[in-house]
Design an enzyme around this catalytic site. Structure first.
Site, PDB file in Angstrom:
ATOM      1  N   GLY A 123       0.829  -1.209   0.000  1.00 61.76           N
ATOM      2  CA  GLY A 123       0.000   0.000   0.000  1.00 61.76           C
ATOM      3  C   GLY A 123       0.863   1.259   0.000  1.00 61.76           C
ATOM      4  CG  ASP A 178      -6.710 -12.228   4.055  1.00 64.93           C
ATOM      5  OD1 ASP A 178      -6.979 -11.231   4.759  1.00 64.93           O
ATOM      6  OD2 ASP A 178      -7.579 -12.886   3.457  1.00 64.93           O
ATOM      7  CB  THR A 233      -9.059   7.004   9.017  1.00 60.17           C
ATOM      8  OG1 THR A 233      -9.740   8.018   8.287  1.00 60.17           O
ATOM      9  CG2 THR A 233     -10.110   6.031   9.509  1.00 60.17           C
ATOM     10  CE1 TYR A 237     -10.896   3.080   5.426  1.00 65.18           C
ATOM     11  CE2 TYR A 237     -11.477   5.371   5.865  1.00 65.18           C
ATOM     12  CZ  TYR A 237     -10.522   4.384   5.741  1.00 65.18           C
ATOM     13  OH  TYR A 237      -9.195   4.688   5.952  1.00 65.18           O
ATOM     14  CE  LYS A 294      -8.415   2.291   9.462  1.00 62.23           C
ATOM     15  NZ  LYS A 294      -7.221   1.435   9.211  1.00 62.23           N
TER      16      LYS A 294
HETATM   17  N1  LIG Z   1      -5.485   6.822   2.019  1.00 67.25           N
HETATM   18  C1  LIG Z   1      -5.904   7.764   2.854  1.00 67.25           C
HETATM   19  O1  LIG Z   1      -6.216   8.904   2.446  1.00 67.25           O
HETATM   20  C2  LIG Z   1      -5.977   7.494   4.328  1.00 67.25           C
HETATM   21  C3  LIG Z   1      -6.464   8.503   5.174  1.00 67.25           C
HETATM   22  C4  LIG Z   1      -6.506   8.265   6.549  1.00 67.25           C
HETATM   23  C5  LIG Z   1      -6.063   7.060   7.053  1.00 67.25           C
HETATM   24  N2  LIG Z   1      -5.625   6.095   6.219  1.00 67.25           N
HETATM   25  C6  LIG Z   1      -5.176   4.818   6.797  1.00 67.25           C
HETATM   26  O2  LIG Z   1      -3.804   4.675   6.520  1.00 67.25           O
HETATM   27  C7  LIG Z   1      -3.476   3.287   6.439  1.00 67.25           C
HETATM   28  C8  LIG Z   1      -2.700   3.023   5.156  1.00 67.25           C
HETATM   29  O3  LIG Z   1      -3.522   3.388   4.067  1.00 67.25           O
HETATM   30  P1  LIG Z   1      -2.974   3.516   2.583  1.00 67.25           P
HETATM   31  O4  LIG Z   1      -3.357   4.846   2.087  1.00 67.25           O
HETATM   32  O5  LIG Z   1      -1.549   3.072   2.518  1.00 67.25           O
HETATM   33  O6  LIG Z   1      -3.919   2.441   1.882  1.00 67.25           O
HETATM   34  P2  LIG Z   1      -3.684   1.551   0.602  1.00 67.25           P
HETATM   35  O7  LIG Z   1      -2.717   2.196  -0.316  1.00 67.25           O
HETATM   36  O8  LIG Z   1      -5.044   1.190   0.115  1.00 67.25           O
HETATM   37  O9  LIG Z   1      -2.974   0.266   1.216  1.00 67.25           O
HETATM   38  C9  LIG Z   1      -3.642  -0.654   1.996  1.00 67.25           C
HETATM   39  C10 LIG Z   1      -2.996  -1.996   1.739  1.00 67.25           C
HETATM   40  O10 LIG Z   1      -3.673  -2.954   2.555  1.00 67.25           O
HETATM   41  C11 LIG Z   1      -3.765  -4.129   1.804  1.00 67.25           C
HETATM   42  N3  LIG Z   1      -4.826  -4.993   2.270  1.00 67.25           N
HETATM   43  C12 LIG Z   1      -6.159  -4.909   2.041  1.00 67.25           C
HETATM   44  N4  LIG Z   1      -6.796  -5.937   2.622  1.00 67.25           N
HETATM   45  C13 LIG Z   1      -5.838  -6.677   3.243  1.00 67.25           C
HETATM   46  C14 LIG Z   1      -5.856  -7.853   4.001  1.00 67.25           C
HETATM   47  N5  LIG Z   1      -7.001  -8.518   4.259  1.00 67.25           N
HETATM   48  N6  LIG Z   1      -4.688  -8.337   4.490  1.00 67.25           N
HETATM   49  C15 LIG Z   1      -3.536  -7.705   4.225  1.00 67.25           C
HETATM   50  N7  LIG Z   1      -3.441  -6.589   3.501  1.00 67.25           N
HETATM   51  C16 LIG Z   1      -4.591  -6.077   3.019  1.00 67.25           C
HETATM   52  C17 LIG Z   1      -4.019  -3.672   0.380  1.00 67.25           C
HETATM   53  O11 LIG Z   1      -3.658  -4.704  -0.495  1.00 67.25           O
HETATM   54  P3  LIG Z   1      -4.510  -4.992  -1.824  1.00 67.25           P
HETATM   55  O12 LIG Z   1      -4.396  -3.748  -2.640  1.00 67.25           O
HETATM   56  O13 LIG Z   1      -3.837  -6.179  -2.406  1.00 67.25           O
HETATM   57  O14 LIG Z   1      -5.911  -5.243  -1.368  1.00 67.25           O
HETATM   58  C18 LIG Z   1      -3.123  -2.458   0.284  1.00 67.25           C
HETATM   59  O15 LIG Z   1      -1.850  -2.793  -0.225  1.00 67.25           O
HETATM   60  C19 LIG Z   1      -4.809   2.530   6.537  1.00 67.25           C
HETATM   61  O16 LIG Z   1      -4.981   2.104   7.870  1.00 67.25           O
HETATM   62  C20 LIG Z   1      -5.846   3.588   6.208  1.00 67.25           C
HETATM   63  O17 LIG Z   1      -7.092   3.298   6.818  1.00 67.25           O
HETATM   64  C21 LIG Z   1      -5.551   6.280   4.858  1.00 67.25           C
END
Ligand SMILES: NC(=O)c1ccc[n+]([C@@H]2O[C@H](COP(=O)([O-])OP(=O)(O)OC[C@H]3O[C@@H](n4cnc5c(N)ncnc54)[C@H](OP(=O)(O)O)[C@@H]3O)[C@@H](O)[C@H]2O)c1
Length: 292
Positions: A10, A35, A100, A124, A128
């Site tokens: 991610g 997973d 988040t 979502y 979370k």
């Molecule tokens: N993006 C934002 O704007 C944002 C804002 C606030 C907080 N956050 C938090 O920040 C953290 C990181 O987010 P990010 O932006 O890096 O998200 P991301 O790019 O969507 O990465 C999340 C990763 O988790 C993996 N994943 C999904 N289901 C899974 C499972 N069952 N087991 C293992 N891995 C799994 C995904 O893999 P696949 O792609 O293969 O499914 C993806 O590589 C998360 O906790 C998110 O809630 C994000």
């Protein structure tokens, strides 16, 4: 110290791997290798790698899709986080977990503090929040880091969407009535590594829930204008599209978006010595990497 990173493919997961200090031994597992919603797999992978600290960067982050896919969102964001917390507790090791601003209703007009009541408005955010509660209940040695508006060179995010749209559009409408703090995935990774280093050196941390974002607050419209201005200056774009401010109601989405995502990040500075960087500087670093 051996550190296991989940969700390693991610946005944040990739930055955690890239920025890992040399004196840590890092195992980064993508969703195809671990997973987190599968409890047996969690136990077996953790038994295999014997980490001394876990960083959970895995999450179901498709905010709109979660509205019709709540079972999977909860399986990953709630049960998956709980599975990791249970294994960490059994081993007596810490879990650093990312959450988040969506745990809040988004109706405030002053920065959210950690003690403010939660009130997610969509699946979502609710999933979370369930993950946060499970981590806090199951694993005493935890840090939950709530962040917002994540961007980075890897994965899908607002910056990359804007740069892509600018290739084909002269005029864009961007929401100007949602407020938040963009946060680079790199700065989240650096903050988490700083916590890991502190734990390794001292054997403890001020466990708990903290807010962390870059600063200052802006709107998606303000963010877009800065992206285009920097991209033109760095010659990533030849010209900026015209960016027109629009309202949330002009850009309907299946999941309601918070109008206020700004979080107060004083506590993490006070208790964990993590300071906020400026998102404009973080953006420049990211874009410079893309310009090379
Ligand atoms: N993006 C934002 O704007 C944002 C804002 C606030 C907080 N956050 C938090 O920040 C953290 C990181 O987010 P990010 O932006 O890096 O998200 P991301 O790019 O969507 O990465 C999340 C990763 O988790 C993996 N994943 C999904 N289901 C899974 C499972 N069952 N087991 C293992 N891995 C799994 C995904 O893999 P696949 O792609 O293969 O499914 C993806 O590589 C998360 O906790 C998110 O809630 C994000």
């Amino acid at each position: 110290m051996r550190v296991l990173i989940t969700g390693a493919q991610g946005q944040v997961g990739q930055e955690l791997t890239r920025l890992a200090p040399a004196d840590f031994s890092v195992i980064g597992l993508g969703s195809n290798e671990l997973d987190i919603s599968n409890p047996e797999q969690v136990v077996s992978r953790i038994g295999e790698f014997k980490p001394q600290l876990i960083i959970n960067a895995a999450a179901y982050t498709a905010v709109d899709k979660a509205e019709t896919d709540s079972e999977r969102a909860y399986a990953v964001n709630a049960k998956g986080a709980e599975n990791l917390a249970a294994s960490a507790a059994t081993l007596g090791i810490p879990l650093l977990h990312i959450s988040t601003d969506y745990v809040f209703s988004g109706d405030a007009c002053t920065p959210y503090k950690e003690t403010d009541p939660t009130g997610p408005t969509g699946v979502y955010g609710a999933s979370k929040l369930a993950g946060e509660l499970a981590v806090a209940k199951v694993c005493t040695q935890h840090v939950i880091m709530r962040t917002s508006w994540v961007f980075g060179a890897q994965g899908n995010n607002f910056v990359k969407t804007m740069l892509r749209l600018a290739q084909t559009r002269d005029v864009l409408g961007v929401v100007a009535d949602q407020h938040g703090c963009p946060t680079s995935a790199a700065s989240i990774a650096k903050a988490l590594w700083s916590l890991a280093s502190h734990y390794r050196n001292n054997g403890k941390l001020n466990w708990g829930t903290y807010h962390f974002s870059n600063m200052p607050a802006t709107t998606w419209h303000g963010f877009a204008e800065e992206i285009f201005s920097q991209a033109v200056a760095l010659k990533i774009l030849t010209k900026s599209p015209q960016v027109n401010p629009i309202n949330t109601q002009d850009y309907p989405t299946p999941a309601r978006r918070p109008s206020w995502s700004v979080m107060d990040c004083c506590l993490i500075e006070e208790k964990l010595s993590i300071t906020q960087s400026d998102w404009q500087d973080e953006l420049r670093e990211m874009l410079k990497g893309m310009a090379i």
